[in-house]
Design an enzyme around this catalytic site. Structure first.
Site, PDB file in Angstrom:
ATOM      1  N   LYS A   1      73.026  61.611  49.847  1.00 11.70           N
ATOM      2  CA  LYS A   1      72.037  62.666  50.093  1.00 11.70           C
ATOM      3  C   LYS A   1      72.154  63.734  49.017  1.00 11.70           C
ATOM      4  O   LYS A   1      73.264  64.048  48.587  1.00 11.70           O
ATOM      5  CB  LYS A   1      72.324  63.345  51.446  1.00 11.70           C
ATOM      6  CG  LYS A   1      71.903  62.553  52.658  1.00 11.70           C
ATOM      7  CD  LYS A   1      72.136  63.362  53.928  1.00 11.70           C
ATOM      8  CE  LYS A   1      71.862  62.558  55.178  1.00 11.70           C
ATOM      9  NZ  LYS A   1      70.457  62.200  55.375  1.00 11.70           N
ATOM     10  N   ARG A  40      70.976  53.866  62.732  1.00 12.88           N
ATOM     11  CA  ARG A  40      70.343  52.725  63.411  1.00 12.88           C
ATOM     12  C   ARG A  40      71.262  51.499  63.402  1.00 12.88           C
ATOM     13  O   ARG A  40      71.161  50.647  64.268  1.00 12.88           O
ATOM     14  CB  ARG A  40      68.978  52.442  62.761  1.00 12.88           C
ATOM     15  CG  ARG A  40      69.047  52.071  61.319  1.00 12.88           C
ATOM     16  CD  ARG A  40      67.669  52.107  60.652  1.00 12.88           C
ATOM     17  NE  ARG A  40      67.216  53.460  60.357  1.00 12.88           N
ATOM     18  CZ  ARG A  40      66.029  53.747  59.849  1.00 12.88           C
ATOM     19  NH1 ARG A  40      65.166  52.785  59.592  1.00 12.88           N
ATOM     20  NH2 ARG A  40      65.674  54.996  59.597  1.00 12.88           N
TER      21      ARG A  40
HETATM   22  N1  BES Z   1      71.056  61.655  59.986  1.00 17.98           N
HETATM   23  C1  BES Z   1      69.906  61.344  59.252  1.00 17.98           C
HETATM   24  C2  BES Z   1      68.625  61.914  59.881  1.00 17.98           C
HETATM   25  C3  BES Z   1      68.478  63.405  59.944  1.00 17.98           C
HETATM   26  C4  BES Z   1      67.785  64.072  58.953  1.00 17.98           C
HETATM   27  C5  BES Z   1      68.952  64.117  61.018  1.00 17.98           C
HETATM   28  C6  BES Z   1      67.618  65.447  59.048  1.00 17.98           C
HETATM   29  C7  BES Z   1      68.793  65.477  61.099  1.00 17.98           C
HETATM   30  C8  BES Z   1      68.098  66.149  60.119  1.00 17.98           C
HETATM   31  C9  BES Z   1      69.720  59.833  59.112  1.00 17.98           C
HETATM   32  O1  BES Z   1      70.884  59.092  59.094  1.00 17.98           O
HETATM   33  C10 BES Z   1      69.028  59.601  57.812  1.00 17.98           C
HETATM   34  O2  BES Z   1      69.574  59.952  56.813  1.00 17.98           O
HETATM   35  N2  BES Z   1      67.840  59.050  57.866  1.00 17.98           N
HETATM   36  C11 BES Z   1      67.061  58.830  56.709  1.00 17.98           C
HETATM   37  C12 BES Z   1      66.349  57.502  56.861  1.00 17.98           C
HETATM   38  C13 BES Z   1      65.708  57.000  55.597  1.00 17.98           C
HETATM   39  C14 BES Z   1      66.767  56.617  54.597  1.00 17.98           C
HETATM   40  C15 BES Z   1      64.847  55.809  55.941  1.00 17.98           C
HETATM   41  C16 BES Z   1      66.056  59.974  56.576  1.00 17.98           C
HETATM   42  O3  BES Z   1      65.564  60.460  57.572  1.00 17.98           O
HETATM   43  O4  BES Z   1      65.798  60.383  55.443  1.00 17.98           O
HETATM   44 ZN    ZN Z   2      71.724  58.951  57.117  1.00 22.09          ZN
END
Ligand code: BES
Ligand code: ZN
Ligand code: ZN
Length: 457
Positions: free
Chosen positions: A256, A330
């Site tokens: 990230k 997931r």
């Molecule tokens: N933990 C994150 C989702 C999240 C984002 C929670 C912001 C709280 C606030 C999750 O694991 C994630 O990173 N999801 C990705 C999915 C994508 C790679 C398809 C996302 O939401 O960007």
């Molecule tokens: Zn994530």
């Protein structure tokens, strides 16, 4: 802080501060003794507006709907906690169902006095010792002492369990790891009829939980599948809650960016919520069997990290092509849901900070509700509203489902489109819910409400 019921008029009880809720902007009600001063100060009685005159705190309140009572009572506590007042008194504001607003007030007092100060060198001590709710009603409704006391007990238990969950989420990631979550889950065994099993790598391997194990690979802390059960005698339906317990989400090798990583200590909020639900249910001795299943690990980077292009095999045998290691929640949930279905739930509810897309769709305060059964979704959403929780439904459809296709495995861990990400994540999970559980299952994406850095409501 104690909340007491007194079968007396408000004027008969001594306290440092009296709270008066001003309903419907009506300054002519007999309880408003400072109409002229309030008007002089420009107080209109709008929602969340407050004015302290002498030792009376007036707070605007739109109606006797429990959500409004909760909001205005929380506002009152937020003002009073900055004063030196030790004792508070308030009357009742009943609607059709007399106990509901006493419960709402009790929740507000406890939620509103919450602060996370573990890492502040100077802590603000809470001066409030006692809040007395007098059984004198704004609209002269009679409320029995038994009903009132029961409502206080329910409200305080629910709010204390909520604050317990908040503490877990607020803890720093250095402390809050899978082993700490295990310790907390085991701690719940001190409540009557609660048991806890904790499983490590060996069990996950035996169970074929290749998706969960892969997410854990780069972490120096072992994974934990926690299974806490509250089972009273003659329990009615079996509720199984599954929580995403990512104690930190760096994104893994699909790292990230810095500004998206901060706050990712909250990626275990689903697990905090399910443990909080179980704690509350057990303390209230509800006549249901409640399970909290938590998949706890962190999504780290390192030489052992799972990679984009890897293919994993989940507990139910399905193969998953990894195209983004940041879609890790997931994967953990996939294996936990397979495990949960084997426990034969009557209701299966997972709670997860699953997607940023859900926050884009619904904003920060609202939970995304997904599932196959419209009836179940409606029931949950109606009850959420009664509890002061905001929800919005995100509908599944057959076209979005196709976006998870993979050319190399049974499915991909991300969608091939950048739109509808909350729904495609829900549809990914659907692959791991057994056929006999499809209509019993709800997926709650709590990425928005789980962690908000500013106070609200
Ligand atoms: N933990 C994150 C989702 C999240 C984002 C929670 C912001 C709280 C606030 C999750 O694991 C994630 O990173 N999801 C990705 C999915 C994508 C790679 C398809 C996302 O939401 O960007
Ligand atoms: Zn994530
Ligand atoms: Zn995550």
């Amino acid at each position: 802080m104690n909340i007491l019921i007194e079968n007396k008029k408000v004027s008969e009880v001594k306290a440092d501060i009296k709270i008066v809720l001003v309903l419907d902007k009506n300054l002519d009600h007999k309880w408003i003794e400072d109409k002229i001063e309030l008007e002089f100060l420009g107080f209109k009685g709008e929602s969340e507006e407050s004015c302290l005159i002498g030792k009376t705190l007036y707070v605007g309140c739109e109606s006797t709907n429990n959500d409004e009572i909760r909001l205005s009572s929380a506002k009152a506590i937020n003002v009073i906690k900055k004063t030196k007042a030790k004792t508070i008194k308030i009357g009742t504001y009943a609607n059709e169902c007399p106990g509901v607003n006493i419960k709402a007030m009790s929740e507000a007092f406890i939620l509103g006095s919450y602060a996370y100060e573990e890492y502040k060198s100077k802590k603000n001590t809470l001066n409030i010792e006692t809040i007395t709710i007098c059984l004198e009603d704004y609209n002269d409704v009679e409320i029995s002492e038994t009903t009132a006391n029961k409502s206080v007990k329910t409200g305080t238990t629910v709010a204390t369990s909520t604050n317990f969950a908040k503490d877990l989420v607020n803890e720093i990631p250095y402390e809050m790891n899978s082993l700490k979550l295990e310790e907390i889950a085991k701690g719940l065994k001190s409540i009557k009829d609660v048991t806890c099993n904790s499983y490590g790598k060996k069990f996950l391997k035996e169970q074929g939980m290749g998706a969960f194990l892969a997410v854990n690979r780069a972490s120096h802390i072992p994974p934990r599948l926690l299974h806490v059960v509250y089972k009273p005698e003659n329990a009615k339906e079996k509720f199984i809650y599954v929580g995403k317990g990512l104690t930190y989400d760096t994104g893994g090798l699909s790292l990230k960016p810095g500004n998206h990583m901060v706050t990712m200590k909250s990626d275990m909020s689903g697990s905090a919520a399910v443990l909080g639900i179980l704690k509350g249910a057990a303390e209230l001795e509800l006549p249901y069997e409640v399970h909290a299943i938590v998949g706890a690990t962190e999504n780290a980077i390192g030489p052992e990290a799972y990679k984009p292009d890897d293919v994993l095999t989940a507990k139910n045998g399905k193969t998953i092509e990894i195209r983004n290691t940041d879609a890790e929640g997931r994967l953990v949930l996939a294996d936990c849901l397979c495990y949960a279905c084997e426990q034969k739930p009557d209701y299966l509810i997972d709670m997860a900070t699953l997607t940023g897309a859900c926050v884009v769709a619904l904003g920060n305060y609202t939970t995304g509700v997904m599932g196959h059964s419209s009836e179940l979704k409606d029931t949950l959403m109606q009850n959420a509203e009664k509890s002061g929780e905001l929800t919005g439904t995100l509908p599944f459809n057959r076209y979005l489902k196709k976006l998870l296709k993979s050319s190399i495995a049974d499915l991909s861990n991300i969608s091939s489109s950048s739109y509808g990400g909350a729904i495609t994540a829900g549809l990914f999970l659907d692959n791991f819910v057994a056929d006999d559980c499809k209509d019993k299952w709800l997926h709650l994406d709590i990425a928005g409400p789980a962690y908000v850095e500013k106070d609200w409501g």
